[in-house]
Scaffold this motif. Structure first.
Motif, PDB file in Angstrom:
ATOM      1  N   ILE A   1       0.839  -1.209   0.000  1.00  0.00           N
ATOM      2  CA  ILE A   1       0.000   0.000   0.000  1.00  0.00           C
ATOM      3  C   ILE A   1       0.867   1.250   0.000  1.00  0.00           C
ATOM      4  O   ILE A   1       0.646   2.183  -0.786  1.00  0.00           O
ATOM      5  N   ARG A   2       1.889   1.284   0.857  1.00  0.00           N
ATOM      6  CA  ARG A   2       2.746   2.466   0.956  1.00  0.00           C
ATOM      7  C   ARG A   2       3.479   2.727  -0.361  1.00  0.00           C
ATOM      8  O   ARG A   2       3.599   3.864  -0.811  1.00  0.00           O
ATOM      9  N   ARG A   3       3.967   1.667  -0.998  1.00  0.00           N
ATOM     10  CA  ARG A   3       4.683   1.816  -2.265  1.00  0.00           C
ATOM     11  C   ARG A   3       3.757   2.320  -3.370  1.00  0.00           C
ATOM     12  O   ARG A   3       4.099   3.242  -4.105  1.00  0.00           O
ATOM     13  N   ARG A   4       2.570   1.707  -3.472  1.00  0.00           N
ATOM     14  CA  ARG A   4       1.631   2.118  -4.528  1.00  0.00           C
ATOM     15  C   ARG A   4       1.161   3.555  -4.343  1.00  0.00           C
ATOM     16  O   ARG A   4       1.061   4.326  -5.300  1.00  0.00           O
ATOM     17  N   VAL A   5       0.871   3.906  -3.093  1.00  0.00           N
ATOM     18  CA  VAL A   5       0.406   5.270  -2.807  1.00  0.00           C
ATOM     19  C   VAL A   5       1.507   6.278  -3.140  1.00  0.00           C
ATOM     20  O   VAL A   5       1.244   7.330  -3.751  1.00  0.00           O
ATOM     21  N   ALA A   6       2.746   5.966  -2.789  1.00  0.00           N
ATOM     22  CA  ALA A   6       3.864   6.885  -3.040  1.00  0.00           C
ATOM     23  C   ALA A   6       4.088   7.103  -4.530  1.00  0.00           C
ATOM     24  O   ALA A   6       4.258   8.245  -4.988  1.00  0.00           O
ATOM     25  N   GLU A   7       4.094   6.015  -5.309  1.00  0.00           N
ATOM     26  CA  GLU A   7       4.357   6.171  -6.744  1.00  0.00           C
ATOM     27  C   GLU A   7       3.191   6.855  -7.449  1.00  0.00           C
ATOM     28  O   GLU A   7       3.380   7.648  -8.373  1.00  0.00           O
ATOM     29  N   THR A   8       1.954   6.580  -6.989  1.00  0.00           N
ATOM     30  CA  THR A   8       0.780   7.223  -7.595  1.00  0.00           C
ATOM     31  C   THR A   8       0.757   8.714  -7.291  1.00  0.00           C
ATOM     32  O   THR A   8       0.485   9.538  -8.171  1.00  0.00           O
ATOM     33  N   ALA A   9       1.050   9.070  -6.033  1.00  0.00           N
ATOM     34  CA  ALA A   9       1.081  10.488  -5.650  1.00  0.00           C
ATOM     35  C   ALA A   9       2.135  11.240  -6.445  1.00  0.00           C
ATOM     36  O   ALA A   9       1.915  12.387  -6.883  1.00  0.00           O
TER      37      ALA A   9
END
Length: 560
Positions: free
Chosen positions: A118-126
């Motif tokens: 979740i943290r990785r996906r949220v960071a790259e999407t942001a």
């Protein structure tokens, strides 16, 4: 490979006499960018909602929908929720959490993904969406454009295979709308995401689309390349969706050209310069003369929301003429809606004065001000509806004004006829399309028989033909001596239908002029037709003006 197949889809709402969709069939290839367009109420939003099982309306459905090789009803809940993303028209309606970062994580948390993922996906999407700059903000602090971009990011972070969007730019200003469309293009071109977009205004979306589906009365009447959409209108002259074509394509069609049409400003300019002469560079325009009589005057007005804050309006002075249509334009946050609220008496400046008919606005009682004087149409017309039918809502106004039953009925019939909503009187206001709601709301405020009508972004969320109908209603009011003042981002609307335009920037009125002169010298805040003709013709800001100059000059090969 087709990622979506719709076969013989027919859908009827409960108690409806006619189906909203009839025998609709099409397939979408993986990676395609497809635009669905059509008049308000034609069934395009219903079609989009039916594709995602969780958003499907209640009613009688026949036919089948196949997504990624599986029948819709056989999809497991996880795939149905995450593989098909949906972004709606109203940005606020889709946000469910209080913080930006939590909104991005919410869908992934619901799927039960591990925290590191979740943290990785949220960071790259942001980072991809540029959201990292306001990552820790409250969602309530975001602008409309930021909220809609967040909705798109919150759907994209779940890695959908198909992205559905229902008029996602309807509530956005032109700059936010352009940014949003550019982001969609990036998602489609760089990530290969399949996009199915419902949109009224085609100026920005047709040039980036692979394909367009035109829906008319619940049926697909055109399915093909955006460049060939003009051929459909050649065979169906007078179809209302002609008004939605990009300006380059409209000029192309006005000049009798056939085949693959230009869609962008660049291609439209190239089409002109390669095919037409420009010896005569401008038209002798006959501008409407306005009366010298002022209906309302604003003198040196200042306004701020809090004493500790900066002024929102600074030294505003403006004369509004009787019977004219004045359009006030400008970017987000410049004070347009604030000025409209002051003009309509909803807010009071701390300095300066506003006069109506020579009398200071503050000297009118509330009853005087909003009966036979001022009326306001807000951005969201639904705010004006409280009853189960349009007729009941209009009757309430008659009662509030102290009219008897017969007088109220006569006023309702007159307002309904003037706004073209006679056939809508017994329908629920929330069941109407955006354009129909605007006209019904306008009918309601006209019952007070105002001398000035204020309209805040009245063309948001309505199709171009509905916009034309609204303009004709306003022109009819002007002809009767009623003054109309419109706050709008819609340069095309202002250029074609305003008598004068005023530009508000940084809390000040920068300029006021007739539309032809107002838009002709602008590069950014002007019409697409003006950009197409720039450097080739002078002072041509409407498609019809560009086409007329081409006909006057003739083609380069000598044809007239």
């Amino acid at each position: 490979m087709a990622i979506l197949q719709v076969e013989n889809l027919t859908f009827t709402y409960p108690e409806a006499k006619l189906p909203a969709l009839t025998e609709v069939s099409f397939s979408i290839e993986e990676g395609e960018f497809t635009v669905i367009c059509g008049m308000s109420g034609c069934g395009k939003s219903t079609l989009l909602s039916l594709i995602k099982r969780e958003t499907a309306p209640f009613g009688n459905k026949k036919g089948k929908i196949v997504f990624d090789g599986s029948l819709q009803e056989n999809l497991d809940n996880r795939a149905s929720c995450s593989d098909i993303g949906f972004v709606r028209q109203r940005p606020e309606s889709q946000i469910v959490t209080d913080k930006v970062w939590h909104e991005l994580a919410f869908g992934l948390e619901s799927l039960g993904l591990p925290s590191p993922v979740i943290r990785r996906r949220v960071a790259e999407t942001a980072t991809f969406f540029g959201i990292d700059r306001w990552y820790n903000k409250k969602t309530t602090e975001l602008s409309g454009g930021q909220k809609q971009l967040l909705n798109l990011a919150a759907v994209t972070v779940m890695h959908p295979k198909l992205l559905l969007l229902d008029e996602p730019t309807a509530q956005l200003d032109p700059i936010a709308s352009s940014d949003f469309i550019n982001t969609l293009r990036k998602l489609n071109r760089e990530l290969g995401l399949t996009v199915l977009l419902v949109e009224h205004r085609l100026e920005d979306v047709l040039p980036i689309a692979d394909r367009v589906l035109l829906v008319d009365e619940g049926k697909i009447v055109f399915d093909g390349s955006p460049h060939l959409l003009t051929d459909f209108f050649d065979e169906n002259a007078g179809h209302p969706m002609e008004y939605a074509l990009p300006s380059a394509a409209r000029i192309f069609r006005m000049l009798g050209s056939h085949g693959s049409s230009p869609l962008t400003v660049r291609d439209g300019h190239t089409y002109l310069t390669r095919n037409y002469n420009n010896t005569v560079r401008s038209l002798d325009k006959k501008q409407k003369t306005t009366t010298a009589e002022n209906e309302m005057s604003v003198k040196d007005v200042y306004f701020r929301y809090e004493k500790s804050e900066s002024d929102v309006l600074r030294g505003i002075s403006l004369d509004i003429h009787k019977g004219e249509h004045l359009c006030i334009l400008g970017g987000n946050g410049t004070g347009k809606t604030t000025l409209l609220n002051i003009l309509s008496g909803l807010m009071k400046p701390y300095r300066g004065k506003v006069t109506l008919g020579g009398k200071t606005l503050t000297k009118y009682s509330q009853a005087e001000l909003y009966r036979n004087n001022l009326a306001m149409l807000p951005q969201d017309p639904q705010l004006l509806f409280l009853k189960k039918t349009v007729r009941e809502d209009l009757c309430e106004v008659g009662k509030a004004l102290g009219h008897g039953k017969d007088e109220t009925e006569a006023l309702i019939n007159s307002a309904a006829e003037e706004t073209g909503i006679t056939q809508l009187l017994d329908r629920h206001p929330y069941d109407l399309s955006g354009g129909e709601q605007q006209k019904a709301a306008l009918a309601k405020i006209l019952l007070t028989q105002p001398r000035i009508v204020f309209l805040d972004e009245p063309t948001k969320g309505i199709d171009p033909y509905g916009r034309k109908q609204l303009a004709e209603i306003l022109r009819s009011l002007n002809a009767k001596g009623v003054t109309t003042v419109t706050v709008t981002h819609d340069a095309e609307f202002a250029a074609e239908y305003a008598d004068r335009c005023a530009f508000l920037f940084n809390g000040e009125i920068i300029s006021t002029d007739i539309p032809g002169d107002f838009f002709a010298d602008n590069i950014f805040y002007t019409t697409a037709a003006s950009r197409i003709a720039r450097g080739f013709f002078d002072n041509a800001v409407l498609c019809g003006e560009v086409a007329e100059l081409c006909r006057i000059n003739g083609r380069r090969n000598g044809e007239i």
